[in-house]
Every structure is written in structure tokens, then in C-alpha cells.
Design a protein around this motif. Structure first.
Motif, PDB file in Angstrom:
ATOM      1  N   ARG A  50      -3.055  11.487  -2.927  1.00 55.07           N
ATOM      2  CA  ARG A  50      -3.769  12.585  -2.256  1.00 55.07           C
ATOM      3  C   ARG A  50      -2.787  13.473  -1.503  1.00 55.07           C
ATOM      4  NH1 ARG A  50      -9.240  13.816  -3.331  1.00 55.07           N
ATOM      5  NH2 ARG A  50     -10.018  12.001  -4.427  1.00 55.07           N
ATOM      6  N   PHE A  51      -1.783  12.849  -0.886  1.00 59.64           N
ATOM      7  CA  PHE A  51      -0.773  13.638  -0.165  1.00 59.64           C
ATOM      8  C   PHE A  51      -0.017  14.546  -1.136  1.00 59.64           C
ATOM      9  CE2 PHE A  51       3.505  14.139   1.756  1.00 59.64           C
ATOM     10  CZ  PHE A  51       3.126  14.784   2.925  1.00 59.64           C
ATOM     11  N   SER A  52       0.307  14.016  -2.307  1.00 58.02           N
ATOM     12  CA  SER A  52       0.976  14.827  -3.322  1.00 58.02           C
ATOM     13  C   SER A  52       0.125  16.035  -3.696  1.00 58.02           C
ATOM     14  CB  SER A  52       1.244  13.963  -4.561  1.00 58.02           C
ATOM     15  OG  SER A  52       1.709  14.751  -5.633  1.00 58.02           O
ATOM     16  N   ASN A  53      -1.172  15.823  -3.919  1.00 57.97           N
ATOM     17  CA  ASN A  53      -2.064  16.937  -4.254  1.00 57.97           C
ATOM     18  C   ASN A  53      -2.170  17.933  -3.097  1.00 57.97           C
ATOM     19  OD1 ASN A  53      -2.582  15.792  -6.749  1.00 57.97           O
ATOM     20  ND2 ASN A  53      -4.430  14.746  -6.074  1.00 57.97           N
ATOM     21  N   GLU A  54      -2.158  17.407  -1.869  1.00 56.42           N
ATOM     22  CA  GLU A  54      -2.271  18.281  -0.703  1.00 56.42           C
ATOM     23  C   GLU A  54      -1.040  19.170  -0.563  1.00 56.42           C
ATOM     24  OE1 GLU A  54      -4.985  19.263   2.496  1.00 56.42           O
ATOM     25  OE2 GLU A  54      -5.129  18.149   0.618  1.00 56.42           O
ATOM     26  N   CYS A 100       8.771  23.650   1.168  1.00 59.86           N
ATOM     27  CA  CYS A 100       7.996  22.394   1.137  1.00 59.86           C
ATOM     28  C   CYS A 100       8.336  21.524   2.342  1.00 59.86           C
ATOM     29  CB  CYS A 100       8.279  21.643  -0.152  1.00 59.86           C
ATOM     30  SG  CYS A 100       7.588  22.422  -1.627  1.00 59.86           S
ATOM     31  N   THR A 101       9.621  21.411   2.642  1.00 66.13           N
ATOM     32  CA  THR A 101      10.051  20.539   3.734  1.00 66.13           C
ATOM     33  C   THR A 101       9.619  21.085   5.089  1.00 66.13           C
ATOM     34  OG1 THR A 101      11.973  19.858   2.431  1.00 66.13           O
ATOM     35  CG2 THR A 101      12.056  19.446   4.804  1.00 66.13           C
ATOM     36  N   THR A 102       9.740  22.399   5.264  1.00 68.68           N
ATOM     37  CA  THR A 102       9.457  23.011   6.567  1.00 68.68           C
ATOM     38  C   THR A 102       7.978  23.261   6.783  1.00 68.68           C
ATOM     39  OG1 THR A 102      11.613  24.117   6.421  1.00 68.68           O
ATOM     40  CG2 THR A 102      10.074  24.932   8.096  1.00 68.68           C
ATOM     41  N   TYR A 103       7.261  23.642   5.719  1.00 69.20           N
ATOM     42  CA  TYR A 103       5.875  24.084   5.889  1.00 69.20           C
ATOM     43  C   TYR A 103       4.853  23.209   5.146  1.00 69.20           C
ATOM     44  CZ  TYR A 103       8.334  28.252   7.531  1.00 69.20           C
ATOM     45  OH  TYR A 103       9.166  29.102   8.199  1.00 69.20           O
ATOM     46  N   ALA A 104       4.955  23.143   3.819  1.00 64.03           N
ATOM     47  CA  ALA A 104       3.891  22.485   3.037  1.00 64.03           C
ATOM     48  C   ALA A 104       3.738  21.018   3.404  1.00 64.03           C
ATOM     49  CB  ALA A 104       4.174  22.638   1.540  1.00 64.03           C
ATOM     50  N   GLY A 105       4.848  20.302   3.583  1.00 71.48           N
ATOM     51  CA  GLY A 105       4.762  18.883   3.915  1.00 71.48           C
ATOM     52  C   GLY A 105       4.099  18.621   5.254  1.00 71.48           C
ATOM     53  N   PRO A 106       4.593  19.214   6.350  1.00 71.66           N
ATOM     54  CA  PRO A 106       3.952  18.987   7.653  1.00 71.66           C
ATOM     55  C   PRO A 106       2.494  19.455   7.697  1.00 71.66           C
ATOM     56  CG  PRO A 106       6.167  19.883   7.933  1.00 71.66           C
ATOM     57  CD  PRO A 106       5.865  19.941   6.468  1.00 71.66           C
ATOM     58  N   LEU A 107       2.186  20.595   7.050  1.00 73.02           N
ATOM     59  CA  LEU A 107       0.802  21.061   7.032  1.00 73.02           C
ATOM     60  C   LEU A 107      -0.101  20.070   6.292  1.00 73.02           C
ATOM     61  CD1 LEU A 107       1.501  24.841   6.319  1.00 73.02           C
ATOM     62  CD2 LEU A 107       0.440  23.929   8.400  1.00 73.02           C
ATOM     63  N   SER A 108       0.437  19.432   5.251  1.00 76.81           N
ATOM     64  CA  SER A 108      -0.343  18.428   4.516  1.00 76.81           C
ATOM     65  C   SER A 108      -0.591  17.195   5.372  1.00 76.81           C
ATOM     66  CB  SER A 108       0.400  18.032   3.230  1.00 76.81           C
ATOM     67  OG  SER A 108       0.563  19.149   2.380  1.00 76.81           O
ATOM     68  N   GLY A 113      -4.584  14.311   7.353  1.00 79.19           N
ATOM     69  CA  GLY A 113      -4.761  13.396   8.476  1.00 79.19           C
ATOM     70  C   GLY A 113      -6.202  13.280   8.934  1.00 79.19           C
ATOM     71  N   TRP A 114      -7.041  14.267   8.591  1.00 78.11           N
ATOM     72  CA  TRP A 114      -8.456  14.184   8.976  1.00 78.11           C
ATOM     73  C   TRP A 114      -9.171  13.054   8.236  1.00 78.11           C
ATOM     74  CZ3 TRP A 114     -10.369  16.194  13.179  1.00 78.11           C
ATOM     75  CH2 TRP A 114      -9.718  17.268  13.768  1.00 78.11           C
ATOM     76  N   VAL A 115      -8.666  12.656   7.064  1.00 76.32           N
ATOM     77  CA  VAL A 115      -9.253  11.506   6.367  1.00 76.32           C
ATOM     78  C   VAL A 115      -9.071  10.242   7.208  1.00 76.32           C
ATOM     79  CG1 VAL A 115      -9.126  10.070   4.295  1.00 76.32           C
ATOM     80  CG2 VAL A 115      -8.876  12.556   4.106  1.00 76.32           C
ATOM     81  N   ILE A 116      -7.877  10.094   7.793  1.00 77.56           N
ATOM     82  CA  ILE A 116      -7.617   8.935   8.652  1.00 77.56           C
ATOM     83  C   ILE A 116      -8.457   9.010   9.914  1.00 77.56           C
ATOM     84  CG2 ILE A 116      -5.832   7.697   9.953  1.00 77.56           C
ATOM     85  CD1 ILE A 116      -3.787   8.727   7.938  1.00 77.56           C
ATOM     86  N   ALA A 142     -11.428  16.943   4.834  1.00 76.58           N
ATOM     87  CA  ALA A 142     -10.031  17.388   4.881  1.00 76.58           C
ATOM     88  C   ALA A 142      -9.836  18.673   4.080  1.00 76.58           C
ATOM     89  CB  ALA A 142      -9.117  16.286   4.343  1.00 76.58           C
ATOM     90  N   VAL A 143     -10.482  18.757   2.923  1.00 79.32           N
ATOM     91  CA  VAL A 143     -10.397  19.981   2.111  1.00 79.32           C
ATOM     92  C   VAL A 143     -11.013  21.156   2.864  1.00 79.32           C
ATOM     93  CG1 VAL A 143     -11.227  21.094   0.003  1.00 79.32           C
ATOM     94  CG2 VAL A 143     -10.326  18.761  -0.083  1.00 79.32           C
ATOM     95  N   ALA A 144     -12.140  20.922   3.537  1.00 78.48           N
ATOM     96  CA  ALA A 144     -12.806  21.996   4.281  1.00 78.48           C
ATOM     97  C   ALA A 144     -11.913  22.515   5.410  1.00 78.48           C
ATOM     98  CB  ALA A 144     -14.130  21.493   4.846  1.00 78.48           C
ATOM     99  N   VAL A 145     -11.236  21.609   6.108  1.00 80.28           N
ATOM    100  CA  VAL A 145     -10.329  22.035   7.179  1.00 80.28           C
ATOM    101  C   VAL A 145      -9.197  22.890   6.601  1.00 80.28           C
ATOM    102  CG1 VAL A 145      -8.630  21.231   8.868  1.00 80.28           C
ATOM    103  CG2 VAL A 145     -10.859  20.123   8.720  1.00 80.28           C
ATOM    104  N   ARG A 146      -8.599  22.417   5.497  1.00 79.95           N
ATOM    105  CA  ARG A 146      -7.501  23.196   4.900  1.00 79.95           C
ATOM    106  C   ARG A 146      -7.968  24.577   4.465  1.00 79.95           C
ATOM    107  NH1 ARG A 146      -6.700  22.945  -0.429  1.00 79.95           N
ATOM    108  NH2 ARG A 146      -6.966  20.675  -0.567  1.00 79.95           N
TER     109      ARG A 146
END
Length: 469
Positions: A50-54, A100-108, A113-116, A142-146
Motif C-alpha cells: 500500500r505504501f508503494s501505491n501511495e 520522491c525522497t523529499t516529498y512523495a515518501g514523507p507525504l505517503s 498513516g491514517w490507516v494505522i 486514507a485515500v479521501a484524506v490524500r
């Protein structure tokens, strides 16, 4: 139940060099993302697939922002937005890596994190087909928040006592995304409300749609979770029907069940425990409610707002809608009774001394999956306009190819179903997105496997049944 909390992005750590080969034809963004993922560690409850897809979803959203092209290069923006585009220039691929490292990863980490966070609302020790409903509701949240973070809605967000103003697009500018990555708390109230609203909306919708597949205690527990989320924590679900209309549906369903099925239920009560009779009556009401809601969604007027129509006339009209439900509802009730009687037999046999013997497990598994596939064909509720629905056909194909047995991991199954949904535009379905498709196909398979297993046990008797276990 406890109040859910906003997930926070951990402090950045020193990035490891990404390792991947660049062939002569080049690579696309997903190769870079996979290399990035290989260097990341995740919290225990965060699903890596799921993290990969996010990360891919956030990369695509970043690729739609003009400032990304200004910061890196227009080609980097294109690479992020279009995964099929390939590039050989290492400098440009480094731009994708940095984004990806600066933005996409942390945003994911934040959105997923809302699933947890919502995991605290899922009861413990649930059967797989029930826990799937809770998990998919959390993923929907989580999808709705994104989506609200990347494409803010035009209207304020409904809350218990008022509404919340919509914050700006998190990635609308480099300054905005930097501010958010430094401090997520300004979005806490909005995102928490958005997650709760989406979670309860999907959980209630799935509960209503699958209530006849749930045991009474499972249904009651799920209803309690929904009610507490609304009453105690202020979740505001999207309403498909106004409360007054739902009450009229429920009254009409009760009246119709009493009118049509009283004689059958009375005869059933002569030979069966009272709790089984009550459960059968409850499932009949659920089936009548399903028919009324389906008819209303098809565009028929059930609002009861006509000045010329009295409440009695409206109930009579709703009753006419249900006139054709008798055969289908009683057929379902027969299955309910069989399920209850099978449960009672299991209770009686649990204390009996049964001789165990070795059996060929592969043969049993093959028969079980084949029976389940046959049951899908025989279930009229899995048809649309007389043809099997997309979800029924997909579930049947997976059972016939034994993909369920080969991929017993639910996450693997979800990924496989998602790929089938995205391969081409599905036809003959009432589903709207990948999450719904995954949930529906899984439930069809699990339900039919369970029923096929009961058929086999009933045919073979307690001794052979124990041997297969």
C-alpha cells in the motif's frame, strides 16, 4: 473505542544512495520509486505494498504541479506524472529520486498513516471477511484524506456542529509543501474529520450491503462502532437516504415480512430454536430493505413527499415494490436456516469423540474451490441484467485457476484483484473504484468458499468432516 489521532511525519533521516540499472532504453519513475522503497523502513502496521501505491499516487500528483518543473526540470515533472515515460539521463532521474525522497515518501507516510490511526476502531479477533470490511474502510479514509490534500473540494467539510473550512492544496507550491512537512498540526482538525467521515461512510455502506453475510453479533458490533464514531467522536457520514426515508423503508420491510412470511416462520418455529427463528426473520427484513434501497437508487420515487399521498398510501406503494421479493427472500432464508442448523450441529458434535484419519488435502482443496465457483454461477444476487457481474466473474476465474490457494495472503489477493480492475475498464458492475472492487471480490470468494465447505461437510457427515480439518 478511543479518539483517533493525526499521524505525524518522522524527522528526515540521511538518504541512502539508490541502486538501479539504467538500460539503453531508459527507465521510468517506478524503477526509481522501487529503488527508493528498498531503502525505507516502515512502521509495523503500515503495509509495504500500500505504501508503494501511495508513493506512486503522490508522485503523480506532484507531476501535475508547475513548480516541480521549475525546481527540477520540465522532463522531471513529466516523468513523475507519466510512469510509462522512460529516461536515460542520470541527472534527470536524480531529480525524480529527490522528489520522491523529499516529498512523495514523507507525504505517503502521512496519508497512509491514517490507516494505522483508524486501526483503534477495529475490534479484535474478527474473522477475515469481517476484518476486511474494517481495513478497507480505513484505506478508503486514507485515500479521501490524500484527495483533499491534492485536490481540495469546493464545499466546506461537514462536521458535527458546523463545517470546516477547506485548507489549501498541500503541494500547491514549494512553500506550502515545505510548511506542511515541517508541521502537520494545522491540518489536524480538518484531516481527522475527513478521515472519520470517509471511514464511517464506507463501513456503514458495506455493513448495509453485506449484513445478511454477518452473524448477529458481528452486525451488532459493527453497528455499535458506527454509532459511537458518530455520537461520541462527531463523524458525519455521507447520507444516501435521509433518516426519515430510511425509517419508512424499515417500517415497510417489517410490514411486508409479517404479511408474507408469518405462516412459514410459524411452521419453522415448531421445530427450531427461537433464536434461529428470530435470526431468519431479521435476515428477511434485511433482504426487503435491500430491495427497497436498490429500487430507490434506480430512480424510483420513495421520498413520500407527494402532497396527495398519505403515509398509508406510501406504505402500500412500498409494499408493491416488495411484492416480487417473496421467492428470493425465502430462498435466502433457507440458506440462513441451513447455516444456523449447521452451526447447531457443530456445537453438538464438538463434544463427540471423532476418529481422525489422513486424507488427501490437495483433492479436498480442489473440490472446495470448484464447489465455490459453481455456487457463484448459481447465486442470482451476483448477476446484473441476467449476466454475472464483473466481481462475480473475477472471483469465479480466480477460484477456477486456484489463485486463492496459491495466493492465500490477503494482501497478495488484493494486489491481484487491483491489477485486474485496472487492466481495462470493467463492464457489468455497480462498483466505482479499485477499493470497492477488491472488497467485493474478496467477500464473494470468502462467502462462497464458506458455503461450499458447509455443503461438503453436510454430505460427508461428522467423521469425514473431521478428517478434512
Amino acid at each position: 473505542m478511543e479518539q483517533i489521532t493525526q499521524p505525524l511525519i518522522p524527522a528526515p533521516t540521511e538518504s541512502a544512495d539508490l541502486e538501479y540499472e539504467v538500460p539503453r532504453e531508459g527507465v521510468g519513475r517506478n524503477v526509481v520509486i522501487d529503488a527508493y522503497l528498498a531503502t525505507r523502513s516502515l512502521p509495523p502496521l503500515m503495509d509495504r505494498k500500500r505504501f508503494s501505491n501511495e508513493v506512486r499516487a503522490w508522485a503523480g500528483a506532484l507531476g501535475r504541479q508547475a513548480w516541480i518543473g521549475d525546481k527540477y526540470a520540465p522532463v522531471v515533472r513529466t516523468l513523475l506524472a507519466q510512469p510509462a515515460v522512460a529516461e536515460v539521463d542520470r541527472g534527470l532521474l536524480d531529480g525524480v529520486e529527490e522528489a520522491c525522497t523529499t516529498y512523495a515518501g514523507p507525504l505517503s507516510r502521512y496519508s497512509l498513516g491514517w490507516v494505522i490511526s483508524l486501526d483503534v476502531w477495529q475490534p479484535d479477533d474478527l474473522p477475515l471477511h469481517v476484518s476486511t470490511l474494517y481495513r478497507e474502510s480505513a484505506r478508503s479514509a486514507a485515500v479521501a484524506v490524500r484527495r483533499d490534500m491534492t485536490d481540495p473540494p469546493a464545499e466546506p467539510l461537514p462536521a458535527r456542529d458546523s463545517s470546516l473550512a477547506v485548507p489549501p492544496c498541500v503541494i500547491g507550491s514549494e512553500e506550502l509543501v515545505t510548511e506542511f512537512l515541517d508541521d502537520q498540526t494545522p491540518r489536524s482538525d480538518y484531516d481527522t474529520q475527513r478521515a472519520m467521515n470517509a471511514y464511517v461512510t464506507k463501513l456503514r455502506r458495506d455493513h448495509d450491503a453485506k449484513r445478511d453475510l454477518l452473524e448477529r453479533d458481528e452486525s451488532d458490533e459493527m453497528s455499535a462502532v458506527i454509532e459511537r464514531a458518530i455520537v461520541d467522536f462527531g463523524a458525519v457520514p455521507d447520507e444516501q437516504f435521509p433518516p426519515e426515508q430510511l425509517k419508512r423503508f424499515e417500517l415497510a420491510a417489517e410490514i411486508k415480512v409479517n404479511e408474507i412470511f408469518d405462516d412459514q416462520l410459524a411452521r419453522y418455529a415448531e421445530t427450531s430454536p427461537a433464536e434461529n427463528v428470530d435470526e431468519t426473520r431479521r435476515r428477511l427484513v434485511v433482504e426487503c430493505l435491500r430491495v427497497l434501497k436498490k429500487d430507490a437508487r434506480a430512480g424510483h420515487d420513495h421520498t413520500g413527499e407527494s402532497a396527495a399521498e398519505s403515509p398509508e398510501e406510501e406504505l402500500a406503494r412500498l409494499g408493491r415494490v416488495l411484492d416480487g421479493v417473496e421467492r428470493g427472500a425465502w430462498t435466502k432464508a433457507n440458506q440462513v436456516r441451513a447455516d444456523l442448523e449447521d452451526r447447531d450441529r457443530r456445537r453438538r458434535n464438538s463434544t463427540a469423540k471423532v476418529r481422525h484419519r489422513r486424507t488427501r488435502g490437495v483433492t479436498y482443496a480442489s473440490e472446495l474451490l470448484a464447489r465455490a465457483a459453481e455456487r457463484i454461477d448459481a447465486d442470482p444476487d451476483l448477476r446484473i441484467d441476467g449476466r454475472p457481474s464483473w466481481e462475480a466473474a473475477t472471483a469465479k476465474a480466480m477460484l477456477q485457476r486456484r489463485q486463492v490457494a496459491a495466493r492465500f495472503d490477503p494482501d497478495d489477493l488484493r494486489e491481484l484483484i487491483g491489477r485486474k480492475w485496472n487492466a481495462k475498464t470493467p463492464k457489468n458492475t455497480g462498483l466505482s473504484d479499485e477499493d470497492e472492487a477488491v472488497t467485493e471480490v474478496l467477500l464473494v470468494m470468502l462467502t462462497q468458499i464458506g458455503r461450499a465447505e458447509r455443503d461438503i461437510r453436510a454430505e460427508r457427515g461428522p467423521t469425514e468432516k473431521a478428517a478434512e480439518s
